[in-house]
Design an enzyme around this catalytic site. Structure first.
Site, PDB file in Angstrom:
ATOM      1  N   ASP A  11       0.840  -1.202   0.000  1.00  0.00           N
ATOM      2  CA  ASP A  11       0.000   0.000   0.000  1.00  0.00           C
ATOM      3  C   ASP A  11       0.872   1.247   0.000  1.00  0.00           C
ATOM      4  OD1 ASP A  11      -2.395  -1.413  -0.115  1.00  0.00           O
ATOM      5  OD2 ASP A  11      -2.453  -1.702   2.049  1.00  0.00           O
ATOM      6  N   ASP A  61      -5.820  -6.005  -6.227  1.00  0.00           N
ATOM      7  CA  ASP A  61      -6.955  -5.783  -5.317  1.00  0.00           C
ATOM      8  C   ASP A  61      -7.802  -4.611  -5.835  1.00  0.00           C
ATOM      9  OD1 ASP A  61      -8.638  -6.072  -3.199  1.00  0.00           O
ATOM     10  OD2 ASP A  61      -7.235  -5.361  -1.670  1.00  0.00           O
ATOM     11  N   LYS A  63     -11.009  -4.559  -6.097  1.00  0.00           N
ATOM     12  CA  LYS A  63     -12.306  -4.505  -5.411  1.00  0.00           C
ATOM     13  C   LYS A  63     -13.379  -3.934  -6.350  1.00  0.00           C
ATOM     14  CE  LYS A  63     -10.960  -4.525  -0.607  1.00  0.00           C
ATOM     15  NZ  LYS A  63      -9.563  -4.080  -0.593  1.00  0.00           N
ATOM     16  N   ASP A  66     -19.529  -3.050  -9.638  1.00  0.00           N
ATOM     17  CA  ASP A  66     -20.196  -2.293 -10.707  1.00  0.00           C
ATOM     18  C   ASP A  66     -21.222  -3.178 -11.406  1.00  0.00           C
ATOM     19  OD1 ASP A  66     -20.621  -0.194 -12.636  1.00  0.00           O
ATOM     20  OD2 ASP A  66     -18.599   0.489 -12.187  1.00  0.00           O
ATOM     21  N   ILE A  67     -21.799  -2.680 -12.483  1.00  0.00           N
ATOM     22  CA  ILE A  67     -22.769  -3.481 -13.238  1.00  0.00           C
ATOM     23  C   ILE A  67     -22.002  -4.577 -13.996  1.00  0.00           C
ATOM     24  CG2 ILE A  67     -24.414  -1.576 -13.406  1.00  0.00           C
ATOM     25  CD1 ILE A  67     -23.500  -1.225 -16.356  1.00  0.00           C
ATOM     26  N   ASN A  69     -21.565  -5.637 -17.074  1.00  0.00           N
ATOM     27  CA  ASN A  69     -20.759  -5.308 -18.255  1.00  0.00           C
ATOM     28  C   ASN A  69     -19.467  -4.582 -17.868  1.00  0.00           C
ATOM     29  OD1 ASN A  69     -20.361  -4.996 -21.178  1.00  0.00           O
ATOM     30  ND2 ASN A  69     -20.630  -2.831 -20.718  1.00  0.00           N
ATOM     31  N   THR A  70     -19.579  -3.649 -16.929  1.00  0.00           N
ATOM     32  CA  THR A  70     -18.381  -2.889 -16.521  1.00  0.00           C
ATOM     33  C   THR A  70     -17.406  -3.776 -15.744  1.00  0.00           C
ATOM     34  OG1 THR A  70     -19.739  -0.910 -16.443  1.00  0.00           O
ATOM     35  CG2 THR A  70     -17.613  -0.779 -15.348  1.00  0.00           C
ATOM     36  N   ARG A 175      -3.199  -9.056  12.722  1.00  0.00           N
ATOM     37  CA  ARG A 175      -2.339  -8.232  13.570  1.00  0.00           C
ATOM     38  C   ARG A 175      -1.477  -9.097  14.483  1.00  0.00           C
ATOM     39  NH1 ARG A 175      -3.457  -5.128  10.360  1.00  0.00           N
ATOM     40  NH2 ARG A 175      -4.050  -2.939  10.504  1.00  0.00           N
ATOM     41  N   GLN A 183      -8.758  -1.252  11.272  1.00  0.00           N
ATOM     42  CA  GLN A 183      -9.391  -2.572  11.156  1.00  0.00           C
ATOM     43  C   GLN A 183     -10.264  -2.843  12.376  1.00  0.00           C
ATOM     44  OE1 GLN A 183      -9.372  -4.185   8.494  1.00  0.00           O
ATOM     45  NE2 GLN A 183      -7.380  -4.254   7.483  1.00  0.00           N
TER      46      GLN A 183
HETATM   47  O1  C5P Z   1      -2.245  -2.770   6.843  1.00  0.00           O
HETATM   48  P1  C5P Z   1      -3.258  -3.866   6.903  1.00  0.00           P
HETATM   49  O2  C5P Z   1      -2.659  -5.215   7.297  1.00  0.00           O
HETATM   50  O3  C5P Z   1      -4.472  -3.524   7.716  1.00  0.00           O
HETATM   51  O4  C5P Z   1      -3.726  -4.016   5.392  1.00  0.00           O
HETATM   52  C1  C5P Z   1      -4.759  -4.853   4.991  1.00  0.00           C
HETATM   53  C2  C5P Z   1      -4.866  -4.836   3.494  1.00  0.00           C
HETATM   54  O5  C5P Z   1      -5.920  -5.698   3.095  1.00  0.00           O
HETATM   55  C3  C5P Z   1      -5.175  -3.479   2.887  1.00  0.00           C
HETATM   56  O6  C5P Z   1      -4.460  -3.394   1.666  1.00  0.00           O
HETATM   57  C4  C5P Z   1      -6.651  -3.504   2.625  1.00  0.00           C
HETATM   58  O7  C5P Z   1      -7.021  -2.728   1.517  1.00  0.00           O
HETATM   59  C5  C5P Z   1      -6.900  -4.979   2.348  1.00  0.00           C
HETATM   60  N1  C5P Z   1      -8.228  -5.494   2.669  1.00  0.00           N
HETATM   61  C6  C5P Z   1      -8.782  -5.434   3.932  1.00  0.00           C
HETATM   62  N2  C5P Z   1     -10.032  -5.913   4.169  1.00  0.00           N
HETATM   63  C7  C5P Z   1     -10.738  -6.479   3.200  1.00  0.00           C
HETATM   64  C8  C5P Z   1     -10.201  -6.577   1.923  1.00  0.00           C
HETATM   65  C9  C5P Z   1      -8.920  -6.073   1.708  1.00  0.00           C
HETATM   66  O8  C5P Z   1      -8.125  -4.945   4.842  1.00  0.00           O
HETATM   67  N3  C5P Z   1     -11.921  -7.002   3.447  1.00  0.00           N
END
Ligand code: C5P
Length: 224
Positions: A11, A61, A63, A66-67, A69-70, A175, A183
């Site tokens: 990130d 990632d 994520k 959308d509809i 087709n997109t 973590r 989170q």
């Molecule tokens: O820094 P951290 O360990 O919290 O990062 C988690 C990563 O996982 C981030 O890139 C976040 O966008 C991604 N992610 C998430 N939860 C989701 C899907 C993806 O934290 N449900």
């Protein structure tokens, strides 16, 4: 012994940071893949960098939400990057998941359930009447119906998801210490694997500070 699998969340907007992450996380104890989210994917040099990156397990990632087709045309537009994994929100709906799966070809299509940054209060606020566990179970069933290749959920829901979804389960919200940042639904790496996660996603706990020390900390934690 089977090696644990982990995606490191890259990130950042900087190619130099990604190079540093890759250099310092390669090791022979874990299988390591690299996850690129909207930040890097939309950065000035991100796309070009990924186009040239070879011999790595890479996870786009996006994520997508959308509809139909997109969703499908977005996946076709990134085909040249040869991602191993691509994400779509299960909330895009069954038709979109089906179209996206058709477009994904060899890339594994991952369905994202309720984000790990949300708790029951937050989903209620959005307008859902079910609690998170019920919602994730419901979405996992839809992912099975749409023949998706993997699911993203929190490690706290892995056991529930496994009942209805038989392919790969990927868990962010991991973590090693008590600092959870934004989170909400978190577990330790050890607990996540114990619950049956196939892959963990870890970002800040690895990429902030000394990456080498952090990876070693993760390996020691799993060796216990
Ligand atoms: O820094 P951290 O360990 O919290 O990062 C988690 C990563 O996982 C981030 O890139 C976040 O966008 C991604 N992610 C998430 N939860 C989701 C899907 C993806 O934290 N449900």
């Amino acid at each position: 012994m089977k090696k644990n699998k982990v995606f490191i969340a890259c990130d950042t907007t900087k190619v130099s940071d990604v190079n540093k992450i890759i250099k310092n996380t390669s090791n022979n104890k874990l299988i390591v893949g690299y996850k690129f989210g909207l930040e890097f994917l939309n950065s000035k040099n991100g796309r070009n960098y990924l186009k040239k990156l070879k011999n790595k397990i890479i996870f786009g990632d996006y994520k997508i939400s959308d509809i139909p087709n997109t969703c499908a045309s977005t996946i076709r537009a990134i085909k040249d990057l040869k991602f191993n994994y691509i994400t779509i929100h299960i909330n895009s709906g069954y038709e979109a998941l089906k179209e996206a799966k058709k477009a994904a070809g060899k890339a594994k299509l991952i369905g994202v359930t309720i984000l790990t940054s949300l708790d029951n209060k937050a989903v209620k606020e959005i307008g859902f009447n079910k609690n998170i566990k019920e919602l994730v179970l419901h979405q996992a069933k839809l992912a099975t119906k749409a023949k998706l290749d993997a699911i993203v959920c929190s490690a706290q829901e892995v056991k529930i998801v496994k009942k209805v979804f038989k392919k790969e389960i990927i868990t962010p919200g991991i973590r090693l210490n008590s600092k959870i940042d934004d989170q909400k639904r978190v577990l330790t790496p050890y607990e996540a694997y114990k619950n049956g996660a196939d892959w963990l996603v870890i970002g800040r706990d690895i990429t902030k500070g000394s990456i080498k020390n952090n990876i070693q900390k993760l390996i020691n934690h799993l060796d216990k």
